[in-house]
Scaffold this motif. Sequence first.
Motif, short mmCIF file in Angstrom:
data_model
loop_
_atom_site.label_atom_id
_atom_site.label_comp_id
_atom_site.label_asym_id
_atom_site.label_seq_id
_atom_site.Cartn_x
_atom_site.Cartn_y
_atom_site.Cartn_z
N UNK A 1 51.99 24.47 33.15
CA UNK A 1 51.80 23.52 32.34
C UNK A 1 50.47 23.67 31.69
N UNK A 2 49.39 24.43 32.30
CA UNK A 2 48.16 24.78 31.80
C UNK A 2 48.18 25.86 30.73
N UNK A 3 48.90 26.75 31.02
CA UNK A 3 49.45 27.77 29.90
C UNK A 3 50.03 27.32 28.86
N UNK A 4 51.00 26.60 29.14
CA UNK A 4 51.57 25.82 27.66
C UNK A 4 50.72 25.08 26.90
N UNK B 1 49.17 25.49 23.13
CA UNK B 1 49.52 24.18 22.17
C UNK B 1 48.09 23.90 21.42
N UNK B 2 46.86 24.28 22.54
CA UNK B 2 45.70 23.69 21.85
C UNK B 2 45.14 24.95 21.00
N UNK C 1 45.57 20.17 29.44
CA UNK C 1 45.19 21.58 30.08
C UNK C 1 44.01 21.22 30.97
N UNK C 2 43.20 20.19 30.48
CA UNK C 2 42.19 19.94 31.60
C UNK C 2 42.76 19.36 32.93
N UNK C 3 43.68 18.36 32.60
CA UNK C 3 44.29 17.74 33.83
C UNK C 3 45.16 18.81 34.54
N UNK C 4 45.80 19.70 33.84
CA UNK C 4 46.60 20.57 34.83
C UNK C 4 45.67 21.52 35.51
#
Length: 112
Positions: free
Chosen positions: A67-70, A74-75, A90-93
């Motif tokens: 999820x962080x990678x995805x 996207x960012x 991204x921060x949450x994951x």
Amino acid sequence: MTDTDTDTTDTHASSATEPAPAEPVESTESTGDRDADRESTARNLRRYLNYAVLAGLVLLGVVAALQFYLAAGATINRWVAAEYRSLFRAAFNLAVLLLAALGVSVQLRRLV
């Protein structure tokens, strides 16, 4: 004659009381075996539970990393956009990934 009668009665009384102490000793040994079996079973159950928690945390870490990678991708694609959802995801994951890594390290210390 009363001395002989008394001696005979004492002999019967002492032979009747001798087998009684032997029975509790046998039941104590079997209780000790049962306690050892229960303790061994509890230890094995704890070990399997620790492995299950470790597997769950590893799975959580893999999902969070994906999820962080995805979200980071996207960012980058949006770079600066009106919505910052992907940045917050991204921060949450990343936070979830770090917590999962902490949990994995704690579980590995328990298992070793």
